[in-house]
Structure formats: structure tokens, C-alpha cells
Design an enzyme around this catalytic site. Structure first.
Site, short mmCIF file in Angstrom:
data_model
loop_
_atom_site.label_atom_id
_atom_site.label_comp_id
_atom_site.label_asym_id
_atom_site.label_seq_id
_atom_site.Cartn_x
_atom_site.Cartn_y
_atom_site.Cartn_z
N GLU A 1 -8.95 -5.58 -25.82
CA GLU A 1 -8.77 -6.71 -24.39
C GLU A 1 -8.12 -7.61 -24.83
O GLU A 1 -7.78 -8.95 -23.95
CB GLU A 1 -9.55 -6.82 -23.29
CG GLU A 1 -10.25 -4.86 -23.70
CD GLU A 1 -10.89 -4.72 -22.12
OE1 GLU A 1 -12.19 -5.73 -21.52
OE2 GLU A 1 -11.53 -3.52 -22.20
N GLU B 1 -13.10 2.64 -25.11
CA GLU B 1 -13.89 2.16 -23.79
C GLU B 1 -13.72 2.83 -22.34
O GLU B 1 -12.68 2.91 -22.42
CB GLU B 1 -13.91 1.29 -22.88
CG GLU B 1 -14.71 -0.30 -24.51
CD GLU B 1 -14.41 -1.61 -23.76
OE1 GLU B 1 -14.62 -1.83 -22.66
OE2 GLU B 1 -14.45 -2.94 -24.68
O1 AHR Z 1 -18.18 -2.50 -21.43
C1 AHR Z 1 -18.05 -3.41 -20.96
C2 AHR Z 1 -16.84 -4.24 -20.82
O2 AHR Z 1 -15.78 -3.58 -20.07
C3 AHR Z 1 -16.61 -4.94 -21.95
O3 AHR Z 1 -16.51 -5.35 -22.91
C4 AHR Z 1 -15.09 -5.13 -21.94
O4 AHR Z 1 -13.88 -4.87 -23.68
C5 AHR Z 1 -14.56 -4.45 -21.24
O5 AHR Z 1 -13.76 -5.18 -20.19
#
Ligand code: AHR
Length: 555
Positions: free
Chosen positions: A214, A354
Site C-alpha cells: 500500500e 488483501e
Molecule cells: O489487513 C489489515 C491492513 O489493511 C493491512 O495491514 C493493510 O495493508 C491494509 O490497509
């Protein structure tokens, strides 16, 4: 509040009914829905890696969830929770991403190797969000679980390690050294000796490396152009230990867009290829992150206010989550289209590393676990829908990791001390594992839409969706029925073969809020059955709010 701001601050239903087509022709003609599997329309091989997982060093994920320690009374394999290992082995977990997430861009891999007693304690990235009486290990990382332990965990469960490198706060050299530590041959380098001294003479041969996480937010707050320059610098001369050049041993995953940020995808690729399109060959995947979090039905875009409750919800909240999840398909096709502007041959694939629903706090089984939520049947259906979406795009999605494996967000498992349970999401993964490595088949679902009231306005959602894959003579068909109250009867037609026999597995419950807890571990479990099939089709009733898997032996 936006997600990036938050991160900154946080540093019985009836069983499946099967009717053989031949003996219920009249019935099949009146079926509500139809599923048509087109055996001659192959969409590509479903990469096992889309059945991947994410384990961040965040609150109870690593310490308590995965790592209990060798001295623990909790059964363990060299400190790793044995029950987790045993359960993961059943789902063929393909890859596990570690150590973050946002944590990754604050992590120095060197802290987690070498003699255990010498490893430093460091402030965890997520420290700011921890509440008393959270264990110290959640606030101050003891570094007891580092690279060696993670790779060992992967070996135990049969997964490939996917390491996320720190691009925000460490120089590129440290990335090279981490690769060297993991991959240099026995006895070849000082770091290989260090690995050997820890008991790991043979290289770990880690193939998948995330280059930051991110980077538009917690991973450095870069613009896409700035990140592209960093990405090129980090990846342009990483040590490679195979014989082939260019190096095929390492697959780099670039930090990609947050949900529908097309501009990030466009600007990143535009900048990357400024030094020539060859640079595209140095990108295995572009990481797309997408969480279904806004259940406000369009009332707010605030990251805190927009969230819903994990366990206390109405049917309209159920459908809102499904609508949010259904967006995944357009994100895949949308980013793919943008990627094609710069990479017409599509060397670069999507890595959705994710994904999952994200609810507000309050449902934690272990109240001190930050970002833990209690998955219900709703999340199992959501997860089935998402995995079906990935299955339908095998040419585009090379890897995906559900956020997260244990004690966090869309957990497959929940654990605390000696307590452990499999969530409904874990059961969905177990059912869908059968798709891995299969040939994805074009499958047409037609079913009446579901109609419901959305704040006084009529709203609708599709009635049945799924995916199918071929494995030699076995056809695997999965489908979700998102209706909270109506079952749907579908005629299944297989174009190009006949089904000789089959089995079914159904995950459903009489209450849409059903979930498993440490006290009630089997409230939601799949029910297996045999199909009586003869001929080329059959009629199946899919219960309300359910996930179904059929395995048909073809002749
Ligand atoms: O999964 C939790 C968080 O969500 C992670 O650390 C981040 O990459 C995302 O924003």
C-alpha cells in the site's frame, strides 16, 4: 475518515436436494434457474495461488494465533500451533503472505533472525491501536517469530512463502540481503552461514516478494510515479541464485491500487515503462487491495461511520455486503483493461493480496485482538462469491490472499490460548480447494433476481452465481445462493459430456447470523451428500444463504 488516515492513526437450512434429471423431467422444466457448463470453453488454469492467505504481525495473528511457543501447553510443532497446521493442511493453502500489510514497511527482517535470546523487541506498527490488557507481544514485537519460523510454518502446511519487503523505511540493500539470507546456497555467503547456524542449511528458495505494501498509504505515502521509480530501483538488480538469466527465481509483486483507483494503476505502469517496456518483465503481479467495508447504503464514505456490525445485522446489511463484494469482478476487469494500455501482452497479472469484509470492532472472540471480527454465514457466502469471481478470471488473477488467516478480519480460524475453531470462511476455503489447478470453464448462470427494500427504494441482486472447473474427468461446480430466505432450484446442463455420478457439499444454516465460536465449534459446517445422477444434466435445489460444491464424474 479514510482508510489511509485510519491506518495512520492505528499504527439448518434444508439440505441440498438433488433430482436426477431423467426421473424428474417435469420438475426440471419448471426449475427456477439454469446453470449451463460449457466444456469446450476453457478460460485458463485456476492458479492454486488464488487460494492464498495473509498473516500479518498484527495483534493476535502471529502471537497466539500461529505462534504459541515451544514451551506452551498448547500442542505445537516447534512453537507453531499444531491444530492450525493440521487444519491448514486440509485446504491446500498454496501461499502465505507475511509479515504485512502495513507492518511490512516498518519491519527489519534482521531483527527476526539469529539467536532467539539476542533478538530485539521493537514497537509494533499496530501498537497505537492496541488496548490494555493486550499482551505485550502485540504491542512490542519480541521477534520470536521471524523468517526461519515463518518459512518453517509454510513448509509444515505445504504453502509457498510470500514475503513483503520494507520499501518505506529500509534501503534497497536490505531487500537484497533478505533475498540473500533466504536464497543463497548453503555455505556460499555469510548470510547463508547464518541461516545454516540456525538449522536451515538449505536455501529457502523464496520466490514471491512483495515490494512494499500500500505504497499509496502506510507504505510511504508515495504518488504512483514516485513509487514506480522506487520499484524500479528496488528490483533492478536483486541477487538471483538460479542459472537462468533473466532471473526466473524471483517473482516481484508491485504495490497496486486500492479498490477502484484506476489512476494508480495507470500512472504506475506509465512511469515504469519510461525506461522501456522490458521493465514489465520485472513485475510478476500488481497487488490490488479491496475490502468490503462500507455498509452505510450510500449514506457516508467515512471509514469509521460506514462500517457495519459483523454479527448483528439485518437482511439489508447482508445484501449490502454482497453488493460490495460483487464489485470485485469489475475491479478485476477494470484494472486489467488499464493494465492492457501499457502491457498489451499482459505479462503483468493481478495479485489480489488483501480481500475480505471489514466490520467495526465489537464481535471479537478475544476482546483484546485488534481487527478481529467474528465471521458468520454471511462471510462464508461472501468468500465463496469472491473465490468464484477469481475462478472466472484465471487469465488475469495469478494470486490472491484472504485478509487474514487467523484472528483478524475475514479469518478462516480463530484461536486463543488452547481454544480453536474453524470459521464458516474456513469451511468455504476447504470446499473450494477442489478448484485448484483445474481448467476454468465458462458457465452461464441464469436465475431470477432477488428483490429487497433498500431504505424505501426497491433494490435487487442476482439470484445465483458460481464457477466451474475441470480436473481430468471430474467437474467441480461451486455456487452461492445469496437469498436470505428463498432456496433456488436450478437445472444443471453440461454441454459436451454426461455426468455418471457425483457428490455434494453444502454450507448453510437456519439462521443467517450463524457462526462458530470456541463454545459452539460446529454451528456451521458443510454437509456432504451423494448425487444420484444419470444423463447429462440434473436438477439441484440450492438452500437459501448457502455455499454449495458439486463434484461430478463425467463420461
Ligand atoms: O489487513 C489489515 C491492513 O489493511 C493491512 O495491514 C493493510 O495493508 C491494509 O490497509
Amino acid at each position: 475518515m479514510k482508510r489511509r488516515q485510519f491506518l495512520r492513526n492505528a499504527a439448518g437450512a434444508a439440505g441440498l436436494m438433488i433430482f436426477p434429471k431423467a426421473s424428474s423431467l417435469a420438475f426440471s422444466q419448471s426449475a427456477d434457474a439454469r446453470i449451463e457448463v460449457l466444456l469446450d470453453q476453457r478460460l485458463g488454469t485456476i492458479s492454486p495461488n488464488i487460494y492464498g492467505h495473509f498473516a500479518e504481525n498484527l495483534s493476535g495473528v502471529v502471537y497466539d494465533g500461529i505462534w504459541v511457543g515451544e514451551e506452551s501447553k498448547v500442542p505445537n510443532v516447534n512453537g507453531i500451533r499444531k491444530q492450525l497446521v493440521d487444519e491448514m493442511k486440509k485446504i491446500n493453502p498454496s501461499v502465505v503472505r507475511f509479515p504485512g500489510g502495513c507492518f511490512a514497511d516498518s519491519y527489519d527482517w534482521r531483527d527476526g533472525v539469529g539467536p532467539v535470546e539476542k533478538r530485539p523487541r521493537r514497537t509494533n506498527f499496530w501498537n497505537g491501536g492496541e488496548q490494555a490488557p493486550a499482551p505485550d507481544s502485540h504491542r512490542y514485537d519480541p521477534n520470536r517469530f521471524g523468517t526461519n519460523e515463518f518459512v518453517q510454518f509454510c513448509h509444515l502446511v505445504g504453502a509457498e512463502p510470500y514475503l513483503a519487503a520494507n520499501l518505506r523505511s529500509l534501503p534497497a540493500e536490505e531487500f537484497y540481503r533478505w533475498v540473500e539470507y533466504c536464497n543463497s546456497p548453503a555455505g556460499s555467503t555469510t548470510l547463508a552461514d547464518e541461516r545454516g547456524a540456525a538449522g536451515f542449511k538449505d536455501p529457502f528458495n523464496v520466490r514471491y516478494w512483495g515490494v512494499g505494501n500500500e505504497s499509496w498509504g502506510c507504505g510511504g505515502n508515495f504518488t504512483a510515479q514516485e513509487y514506480a521509480v522506487e520499484y524500479r530501483r528496488f528490483t533492478s538488480w536483486v541477487p538471483c541464485y538460479g542459472t537462468q538469466r533473466p532471473c526466473h527465481d524471483l517473482s516481484f509483486v508491485a504495490s497496486g491500487p486500492n479498490d477502484d483507483n484506476w489512476e494508480w494503476t495507470r500512472s504506475f505502469l506509465e512511469e515504469v515503462i519510461k525506461k522501456g517496456r522490458n521493465a514489465l518483465r520485472g513485475i510478476y503481479g500488481l497487488a490490488l487491495h479491496y475490502y468490503a467495508w462500507n455498509l452505510s447504503r450510500g449514506k457516508t464514505r467515512d471509514w469509521i461511520q460506514g462500517k457495519g456490525d459483523a454479527v448483528d445485522f439485518e437482511p439489508v446489511d447482508w445484501y449490502e455486503l454482497m453488493r460490495q463484494g460483487d464489485v470485485m469482478e469489475s475491479l478485476i476487469t477494470g484494472h486489467w483493461q488499464v493494465m492492457g494500455e501499457f502491457d498489451p501482452e499482459h505479462h503483468v497479472k493481478l495479485v489480489v493480496d488483501e480481500w475480505g469484509p471489514w466490520y467495526r470492532p465489537g464481535s471479537e472472540l478475544t476482546p483484546t485482538d485488534q481487527l478481529e471480527q467474528l465471521p458468520t454465514l454471511r462471510d462464508a457466502v461472501f468468500s465463496g462469491m469472491t473465490l468464484d469471481t477469481f475462478n472466472r478470471h484465471p487469465d488475469k488473477v495469478a494470486m490472491a490472499c484472504c485478509a487474514q488467516l487467523i484472528n483478524c478480519l475475514n479469518s478462516l480460524y480463530l484461536a486463543h490460548e488452547d481454544k480453536f475453531c474453524i470459521s464458516p470462511v474456513g469451511h468455504t476455503f476447504a470446499m473450494y480447494a477442489a478448484h485448484q489447478g483445474g481448467e476454468s470453464l465458462r458457465t452461464e448462470f441464469s436465475a431470477p433476481s432477488i428483490h429487497y427494500d433498500r431504505d424505501g427504494q426497491p433494490a435487487s441482486f442476482w439470484g445465483l452465481q458460481g464457477s466451474a472447473s475441470l480436473h481430468d474427468k471430474d467437474l467441480v461446480l461451486t455456487a452461492v445462493n445469496p437469498s436470505v430466505k428463498d432456496s433456488v432450484e436450478a437445472q444443471i446442463v453440461i454441454r459436451g459430456a454426461k455426468a455418471a455420478s457425483g457428490t455434494s457439499e453444502v454450507l448453510a444454516a437456519s439462521d443467517i447470523h450463524a457462526r462458530n465460536t470456541f463454545e459452539q465449534r460446529d454451528a456451521v459446517t458443510p454437509k456432504a451428500g451423494q448425487l444420484k445422477v444419470n444423463g447429462e444434466g440434473l436438477v439441484v435445489r440450492f438452500p437459501a444463504a448457502s455455499v454449495t460444491k458439486l463434484v461430478l464424474r463425467l463420461t
